[in-house]
Design a protein around this motif. Structure first.
Motif, PDB file in Angstrom:
ATOM      1  N   ILE A 195       0.845  -1.190   0.000  1.00  0.00           N
ATOM      2  CA  ILE A 195       0.000   0.000   0.000  1.00  0.00           C
ATOM      3  C   ILE A 195       0.881   1.241   0.000  1.00  0.00           C
ATOM      4  CG2 ILE A 195      -1.759   1.282   1.293  1.00  0.00           C
ATOM      5  CD1 ILE A 195      -2.522  -1.419   2.615  1.00  0.00           C
ATOM      6  N   GLY A 196       0.581   2.177  -0.855  1.00  0.00           N
ATOM      7  CA  GLY A 196       1.353   3.418  -0.869  1.00  0.00           C
ATOM      8  C   GLY A 196       0.742   4.398  -1.834  1.00  0.00           C
ATOM      9  N   HIS A 197       1.175   5.650  -1.685  1.00  0.00           N
ATOM     10  CA  HIS A 197       0.656   6.698  -2.562  1.00  0.00           C
ATOM     11  C   HIS A 197       1.192   6.515  -3.984  1.00  0.00           C
ATOM     12  CE1 HIS A 197      -1.202  10.501  -3.451  1.00  0.00           C
ATOM     13  NE2 HIS A 197      -0.076  10.955  -3.954  1.00  0.00           N
ATOM     14  N   SER A 198       2.498   6.166  -4.077  1.00  0.00           N
ATOM     15  CA  SER A 198       3.111   5.902  -5.377  1.00  0.00           C
ATOM     16  C   SER A 198       2.982   4.403  -5.649  1.00  0.00           C
ATOM     17  CB  SER A 198       4.583   6.323  -5.336  1.00  0.00           C
ATOM     18  OG  SER A 198       5.277   5.541  -4.374  1.00  0.00           O
ATOM     19  N   ASP A 199       3.972   3.815  -6.327  1.00  0.00           N
ATOM     20  CA  ASP A 199       3.937   2.365  -6.553  1.00  0.00           C
ATOM     21  C   ASP A 199       4.431   1.586  -5.327  1.00  0.00           C
ATOM     22  OD1 ASP A 199       6.637   2.760  -6.568  1.00  0.00           O
ATOM     23  OD2 ASP A 199       6.974   2.055  -8.612  1.00  0.00           O
ATOM     24  N   ALA A 200       4.709   2.302  -4.228  1.00  0.00           N
ATOM     25  CA  ALA A 200       5.081   1.688  -2.934  1.00  0.00           C
ATOM     26  C   ALA A 200       6.377   0.888  -3.010  1.00  0.00           C
ATOM     27  CB  ALA A 200       3.932   0.834  -2.396  1.00  0.00           C
ATOM     28  N   ASP A 201       7.310   1.327  -3.881  1.00  0.00           N
ATOM     29  CA  ASP A 201       8.601   0.624  -4.006  1.00  0.00           C
ATOM     30  C   ASP A 201       9.478   1.009  -2.815  1.00  0.00           C
ATOM     31  OD1 ASP A 201      11.139  -0.351  -4.690  1.00  0.00           O
ATOM     32  OD2 ASP A 201      10.753  -0.102  -6.826  1.00  0.00           O
ATOM     33  N   VAL A 202       9.317   0.238  -1.746  1.00  0.00           N
ATOM     34  CA  VAL A 202       9.945   0.553  -0.468  1.00  0.00           C
ATOM     35  C   VAL A 202      11.474   0.619  -0.598  1.00  0.00           C
ATOM     36  CG1 VAL A 202       9.917  -1.877   0.216  1.00  0.00           C
ATOM     37  CG2 VAL A 202       9.917  -0.108   1.975  1.00  0.00           C
ATOM     38  N   ALA A 203      12.048  -0.199  -1.488  1.00  0.00           N
ATOM     39  CA  ALA A 203      13.506  -0.227  -1.655  1.00  0.00           C
ATOM     40  C   ALA A 203      13.996   1.061  -2.314  1.00  0.00           C
ATOM     41  CB  ALA A 203      13.909  -1.437  -2.499  1.00  0.00           C
ATOM     42  N   LEU A 204      13.353   1.467  -3.394  1.00  0.00           N
ATOM     43  CA  LEU A 204      13.768   2.710  -4.061  1.00  0.00           C
ATOM     44  C   LEU A 204      13.547   3.918  -3.156  1.00  0.00           C
ATOM     45  CD1 LEU A 204      12.833   2.518  -7.863  1.00  0.00           C
ATOM     46  CD2 LEU A 204      14.977   1.945  -6.714  1.00  0.00           C
ATOM     47  N   HIS A 205      12.518   3.859  -2.324  1.00  0.00           N
ATOM     48  CA  HIS A 205      12.279   4.981  -1.405  1.00  0.00           C
ATOM     49  C   HIS A 205      13.425   5.095  -0.393  1.00  0.00           C
ATOM     50  CE1 HIS A 205       7.602   4.821  -2.120  1.00  0.00           C
ATOM     51  NE2 HIS A 205       8.315   4.981  -3.230  1.00  0.00           N
ATOM     52  N   ALA A 206      13.862   3.956   0.144  1.00  0.00           N
ATOM     53  CA  ALA A 206      14.954   3.987   1.126  1.00  0.00           C
ATOM     54  C   ALA A 206      16.245   4.482   0.475  1.00  0.00           C
ATOM     55  CB  ALA A 206      15.151   2.594   1.724  1.00  0.00           C
ATOM     56  N   VAL A 207      16.520   4.018  -0.746  1.00  0.00           N
ATOM     57  CA  VAL A 207      17.740   4.442  -1.450  1.00  0.00           C
ATOM     58  C   VAL A 207      17.677   5.944  -1.770  1.00  0.00           C
ATOM     59  CG1 VAL A 207      19.050   4.217  -3.604  1.00  0.00           C
ATOM     60  CG2 VAL A 207      18.228   2.157  -2.413  1.00  0.00           C
ATOM     61  N   THR A 208      16.529   6.395  -2.218  1.00  0.00           N
ATOM     62  CA  THR A 208      16.361   7.816  -2.533  1.00  0.00           C
ATOM     63  C   THR A 208      16.593   8.672  -1.298  1.00  0.00           C
ATOM     64  OG1 THR A 208      14.763   7.252  -4.262  1.00  0.00           O
ATOM     65  CG2 THR A 208      14.740   9.523  -3.467  1.00  0.00           C
ATOM     66  N   ASP A 209      16.041   8.241  -0.166  1.00  0.00           N
ATOM     67  CA  ASP A 209      16.238   8.987   1.083  1.00  0.00           C
ATOM     68  C   ASP A 209      17.695   8.955   1.534  1.00  0.00           C
ATOM     69  OD1 ASP A 209      13.923  10.270   1.643  1.00  0.00           O
ATOM     70  OD2 ASP A 209      13.150   8.793   3.065  1.00  0.00           O
ATOM     71  N   ALA A 210      18.387   7.854   1.269  1.00  0.00           N
ATOM     72  CA  ALA A 210      19.811   7.781   1.635  1.00  0.00           C
ATOM     73  C   ALA A 210      20.607   8.833   0.859  1.00  0.00           C
ATOM     74  CB  ALA A 210      20.355   6.379   1.361  1.00  0.00           C
ATOM     75  N   ILE A 211      20.285   9.002  -0.414  1.00  0.00           N
ATOM     76  CA  ILE A 211      21.006   9.995  -1.239  1.00  0.00           C
ATOM     77  C   ILE A 211      20.647  11.411  -0.794  1.00  0.00           C
ATOM     78  CG2 ILE A 211      21.307  10.910  -3.574  1.00  0.00           C
ATOM     79  CD1 ILE A 211      20.750   8.009  -4.568  1.00  0.00           C
ATOM     80  N   PHE A 212      19.357  11.671  -0.585  1.00  0.00           N
ATOM     81  CA  PHE A 212      18.971  12.997  -0.082  1.00  0.00           C
ATOM     82  C   PHE A 212      19.630  13.254   1.275  1.00  0.00           C
ATOM     83  CE2 PHE A 212      14.892  12.877  -2.766  1.00  0.00           C
ATOM     84  CZ  PHE A 212      15.403  13.779  -3.688  1.00  0.00           C
ATOM     85  N   GLY A 213      19.773  12.212   2.074  1.00  0.00           N
ATOM     86  CA  GLY A 213      20.419  12.361   3.370  1.00  0.00           C
ATOM     87  C   GLY A 213      21.878  12.752   3.235  1.00  0.00           C
TER      88      GLY A 213
END
Ligand code: MG
Length: 387
Positions: free
Chosen positions: A260-278
């Motif tokens: 379940i998610g607003h986007s396609d809920a790709d939990v892995a890409l979300h974590a990686v994206t946040d790591a880069i923004f971090g």
């Protein structure tokens, strides 16, 4: 074919450094000069194809310098000619089968071209057929007379030319084919001889050309002074809901539930994206793509990671490593890990051997253990000062 091509001219012998090895193949902080230059263009999302023009004796050296590059934007090398103009012509002809709209022509021996300068050069092509990055001459200029200072030369309006020199593809190809000025100093000079308007773009001191042994030492000092290594972490969770498949690292995996998610809920890409923004200290995925914005409803999460990659280049960093761990009991990640890793490397525009995707269960403990959802952890390492 449309888009933008980069032509890296690496066919010179460059023996002024007093080395048997041409300067573009000399090591510089663990990579060859050519590889630094190539990585600068690979790190720019506006470049669609890259061709390197090489000397026929350097096929093995080129292969070693580009080993591990899996980015499909890098084309096979083009064999150059005896002169620089001939080598550029060979490169342009290699691109001409499926001509790009625009081409950037760059010296392999300028490894510190920035993403900002690449963008500025391309932007100038909206209004001009050519674009020449250059810096104003600030030192007084003197003409020598018999070993003494003869007479000063007016420096007003004089500029030092750099590369990448940018052009609309069709007219610069035509200018090279016409060979209007065989003594042209560079491509901008050839373009001017052919009557093309060439914009002056502010160049950068860091974008110097490695020519003398002193330049190589300056390049090493530049890298040491600028080296900025950062690690960011990301964590995300999505709950299982109705569905028949989950999307992880952009790969669709059949499953008894969806996420379940607003986007396609790709939990892995979300974590990686946040790591880069971090690592960039630029907030998180929710700030860049607010869940309240209907634009991102059902979106493929690739666009989130692409934004982080774009910001990395714009900030002068490159991604040197990504490690992502998924925590779940089901689905089994192992059979899909290789595909996920390849897709992650493709979207992040980095070599496969810099990407890790792995999985663990939580021994049936907690929400992941009860099969209520999937958690993902990621770290991203960014190195600055080389883009
Ligand atoms: Mg998420």
């Amino acid at each position: 074919m449309t888009g933008t091509a980069a032509l890296i001219v690496a066919a010179g012998r460059g023996t002024r450094l007093g080395s048997e090895t041409p300067k573009q193949y000399l090591p510089l902080a663990g990579r060859t000069v050519l590889r630094h230059t190539l990585d600068a263009f690979l790190g720019h999302p506006g470049i669609d194809r890259i061709a390197i023009v090489i000397h026929p004796d350097d096929i093995a050296a080129h292969a070693a310098a580009t080993a591990g590059v899996t980015d499909p934007r890098l084309l096979p090398p083009v064999i150059g000619a005896a002169t620089r103009a001939g080598s550029v012509r060979a490169g342009l002809e290699a691109l001409a089968g499926t001509p790009p709209d625009r081409v950037l022509i760059h010296d392999a021996a300028r490894p510190f071209v920035s993403a900002r300068l690449i963008t500025a050069t391309l932007d100038a092509l909206a209004t001009h057929a050519g674009a020449l990055p250059a810096l104003p001459v600030v030192d007084a200029l003197w003409r020598e007379f018999d070993g003494t200072a003869g007479a000063p030369v007016a420096r007003d309006g004089l500029w030092r030319a750099q590369t990448p020199q940018g052009f609309r593809f069709a007219p610069i190809l035509a200018a090279h084919r016409a060979g209007t000025d065989p003594d042209a100093a560079d491509d901008a000079a050839l373009a001017r001889a052919a009557g093309l308007a060439v914009a002056l773009v502010p160049g950068e001191e860091r974008n110097f050309k490695i020519t003398s042994p002193g330049d190589l030492a300056r390049a090493r000092r530049h890298l040491e002074a600028q080296m900025d290594i950062r690690t960011g972490t990301g964590f995300d969770v999505h709950a299982f809901g109705p569905g028949t498949a989950v999307t992880l690292c952009g790969i669709t995996i059949p499953h008894s539930h969806g996420l379940i998610g607003h986007s396609d809920a790709d939990v892995a890409l979300h974590a990686v994206t946040d790591a880069i923004f971090g690592a960039l200290a630029e907030g998180d995925i929710g700030q860049w793509f607010p869940p309240s914005d209907p634009t991102w409803k059902g979106a493929a999460s690739e666009i989130f990671l692409e934004k982080a990659v774009e910001r990395t280049a714009a900030r002068g960093f490159r991604i040197t490593h990504i490690d992502c761990t998924l925590v779940c009991e089901h689905p089994k990640i192992g059979p899909h890990a290789a595909a996920m890793r390849a897709e992650l490397a493709r979207i992040a525009r980095i070599d496969l051997d810099r990407v890790s995707v792995k999985a663990t269960t939580s021994e049936r403990l907690g929400f992941t253990g009860r099969g209520e959802g999937i958690a993902a952890l990621a770290t991203a390492t960014l190195v600055g000062g080389t883009a």
